[in-house]
Scaffold this motif. Structure first.
Motif, PDB file in Angstrom:
ATOM      1  N   UNK A  19      24.443  -5.358  28.069  1.00 49.47           N
ATOM      2  CA  UNK A  19      23.998  -4.992  29.507  1.00 49.47           C
ATOM      3  C   UNK A  19      22.633  -4.080  29.451  1.00 49.47           C
ATOM      4  N   UNK A  20      23.168  -3.013  28.454  1.00 48.61           N
ATOM      5  CA  UNK A  20      21.989  -1.983  28.310  1.00 48.61           C
ATOM      6  C   UNK A  20      20.616  -2.394  27.742  1.00 48.61           C
ATOM      7  N   UNK A  21      20.765  -3.653  26.974  1.00 48.60           N
ATOM      8  CA  UNK A  21      19.735  -4.073  26.255  1.00 48.60           C
ATOM      9  C   UNK A  21      19.089  -5.372  26.935  1.00 48.60           C
ATOM     10  N   UNK A  22      19.435  -5.716  28.045  1.00 53.20           N
ATOM     11  CA  UNK A  22      18.979  -6.643  29.076  1.00 53.20           C
ATOM     12  C   UNK A  22      17.768  -6.070  29.590  1.00 53.20           C
ATOM     13  N   UNK A  23      16.739  -7.068  29.939  1.00 58.27           N
ATOM     14  CA  UNK A  23      15.323  -6.517  30.562  1.00 58.27           C
ATOM     15  C   UNK A  23      15.516  -7.029  31.898  1.00 58.27           C
ATOM     16  N   UNK A  24      15.042  -5.806  32.757  1.00 54.88           N
ATOM     17  CA  UNK A  24      14.962  -6.083  34.295  1.00 54.88           C
ATOM     18  C   UNK A  24      13.775  -6.949  34.675  1.00 54.88           C
ATOM     19  N   UNK A  25      14.132  -8.007  35.462  1.00 52.90           N
ATOM     20  CA  UNK A  25      13.146  -9.017  35.702  1.00 52.90           C
ATOM     21  C   UNK A  25      12.182  -8.208  36.472  1.00 52.90           C
ATOM     22  N   UNK A  26      12.413  -7.316  37.380  1.00 53.53           N
ATOM     23  CA  UNK A  26      11.290  -6.763  38.312  1.00 53.53           C
ATOM     24  C   UNK A  26      10.464  -5.710  37.412  1.00 53.53           C
ATOM     25  N   UNK A  27      10.936  -5.071  36.503  1.00 52.03           N
ATOM     26  CA  UNK A  27       9.893  -4.043  35.740  1.00 52.03           C
ATOM     27  C   UNK A  27       9.754  -4.490  34.203  1.00 52.03           C
ATOM     28  N   UNK A  28      10.349  -5.489  33.722  1.00 51.02           N
ATOM     29  CA  UNK A  28      10.117  -5.939  32.664  1.00 51.02           C
ATOM     30  C   UNK A  28      10.662  -4.972  31.394  1.00 51.02           C
ATOM     31  N   UNK A  29      11.293  -3.828  31.826  1.00 51.29           N
ATOM     32  CA  UNK A  29      11.904  -3.047  30.911  1.00 51.29           C
ATOM     33  C   UNK A  29      13.216  -2.956  30.623  1.00 51.29           C
ATOM     34  N   UNK A  30      13.971  -2.513  29.525  1.00 51.06           N
ATOM     35  CA  UNK A  30      15.467  -2.681  29.567  1.00 51.06           C
ATOM     36  C   UNK A  30      16.038  -1.476  30.352  1.00 51.06           C
ATOM     37  N   UNK A  31      17.382  -1.996  30.867  1.00 51.80           N
ATOM     38  CA  UNK A  31      17.832  -1.358  31.808  1.00 51.80           C
ATOM     39  C   UNK A  31      18.313   0.158  31.118  1.00 51.80           C
ATOM     40  N   UNK A  32      18.398   0.354  29.873  1.00 58.15           N
ATOM     41  CA  UNK A  32      18.802   1.475  29.206  1.00 58.15           C
ATOM     42  C   UNK A  32      20.223   2.015  29.452  1.00 58.15           C
ATOM     43  N   UNK A  33      21.114   2.732  28.515  1.00 60.24           N
ATOM     44  CA  UNK A  33      22.123   3.166  28.283  1.00 60.24           C
ATOM     45  C   UNK A  33      22.664   4.223  29.455  1.00 60.24           C
ATOM     46  N   UNK A  34      21.803   4.939  29.955  1.00 57.14           N
ATOM     47  CA  UNK A  34      22.095   6.105  30.742  1.00 57.14           C
ATOM     48  C   UNK A  34      21.993   5.215  32.251  1.00 57.14           C
ATOM     49  N   UNK A  35      21.296   4.568  32.503  1.00 61.74           N
ATOM     50  CA  UNK A  35      21.238   3.801  33.638  1.00 61.74           C
ATOM     51  C   UNK A  35      22.607   2.951  33.993  1.00 61.74           C
ATOM     52  N   UNK A  36      22.969   2.268  33.007  1.00 66.23           N
ATOM     53  CA  UNK A  36      24.062   1.448  33.013  1.00 66.23           C
ATOM     54  C   UNK A  36      25.215   2.193  33.033  1.00 66.23           C
ATOM     55  N   UNK A  37      25.589   3.200  32.256  1.00 70.02           N
ATOM     56  CA  UNK A  37      26.807   4.047  32.367  1.00 70.02           C
ATOM     57  C   UNK A  37      26.933   4.664  33.767  1.00 70.02           C
ATOM     58  N   UNK A  38      25.504   5.145  34.406  1.00 65.46           N
ATOM     59  CA  UNK A  38      25.656   5.709  35.599  1.00 65.46           C
ATOM     60  C   UNK A  38      26.072   4.890  36.482  1.00 65.46           C
TER      61      UNK A  38
END
Length: 302
Positions: free
Chosen positions: A1-20
């Motif tokens: 999930x942390x490596x998935x790309x956000x369709x809105x921003x085109x960036x990876x979600x990141x570990x910090x955001x997913x854990x939060x």
């Protein structure tokens, strides 16, 4: 999930955001990922950090040897720790000695009692000699003479036994005998105001509350200092002395007569004053601390 790309921003979600969002600590995420890659333990079992210079096995052998060579029974971990440092040169932590003695059943048996709230400031040790003394009088059982009384006077400053008296009766006259020995020893005479300025801590026993006893100590210039009712720790210095005395020469021993008990008490008090290591004295005996105090005061007197 942390490596998935956000369709809105085109960036990876990141570990910090997913854990939060999931409410999971990042350290837990990284630990789970590391265990998935290598299921072996992350660190070896046992004590972390550098190894001590003295192993536990060697130290346990030293503890058993020290307890075996001591003529006393029921030693606490503090005195064992002090003797190992002074006599054997083993510089180890006191809490390590406590842990090893507890794990190997080497501690003296004791009972822990709940302590109620205290009305005093918990300071009964003085900073100089002849400021406060304490007296008390427990009983010792003998075969032929029954129970005999042992009165003692103890210095609050260094826990030194200054005077004692043993008798069949436990009245105010016998209590005064122990006090007179202490006054004569410290001040050289029993005249009026011989011990002026000294406070005497005692409980509310009839022998100490008697008019004859109170008048005598006041004639010596002493001021009574009463222990709190129901709180024997306010007279803790002399109580601790008698606890040590009973552990060393009374418990587990049978005295035939009062003379046998008197000889044992006389020998114990002489050895106690000269050899017993007291923690509040920086692990010096009462006599050693008094000698040290007298030597330090000599230049000032000159």
């Amino acid at each position: 999930m942390a490596g998935s790309v956000s369709p809105a921003t085109g960036r990876a979600y990141g570990v910090a955001r997913v854990c939060k969002v999931w409410g999971v600590a990042r350290s837990s995420f990284y630990l789970a990922r590391r265990l998935a890659q290598d299921p072996a333990p992350l660190r070896p079992k046992g004590r972390r950090g550098p190894k001590p210079s003295v192993s536990d096995a060697t130290l346990i052998d030293a503890l058993r040897a020290d307890l075996a060579r001591s003529p006393r029974s029921g030693q606490g971990h503090r005195k064992v720790w002090a003797r190992l440092r002074v006599l054997d040169g083993l510089k180890v932590a006191r809490k390590r000695i406590l842990r090893l003695m507890r794990e190997n059943a080497l501690l003296s048996p004791h009972r822990a009692r709940p302590r109620p709230g205290e009305d005093h400031d918990r300071k009964i040790v003085t900073d100089a000699p002849n400021v406060m003394w304490a007296t008390d009088g427990p009983q010792i059982t003998t075969v032929r003479d029954g129970k005999v009384w042992l009165f003692a006077t103890v210095e609050h400053w260094n826990a030194e036994a200054l005077g004692w008296h043993m008798s069949k009766r436990g009245t105010r006259r016998e209590a005064v005998q122990a006090m007179s020995m202490a006054v004569r020893q410290q001040f050289g005479h029993l005249g009026r105001d011989a011990a002026r300025g000294v406070q005497l801590r005692h409980d509310h026993a009839s022998c100490f509350m008697a008019d004859e006893f109170q008048k005598q100590i006041k004639a010596w210039g002493m001021t009574p200092s009463f222990a709190f009712l129901g709180q024997p720790e306010t007279n803790g210095v002399v109580e601790r002395f008698f606890r040590t005395l009973k552990e060393q020469i009374v418990h587990g021993r049978v005295f035939g007569t009062s003379e046998h008990a008197r000889a044992a008490v006389r020998d114990f008090i002489a050895r106690y004053n000269a050899e017993w290591l007291v923690e509040k004295n920086a692990h010096l005996s009462p006599t050693a601390l008094r000698r040290q105090h007298e030597l330090a005061a000599m230049p000032m007197a000159a």
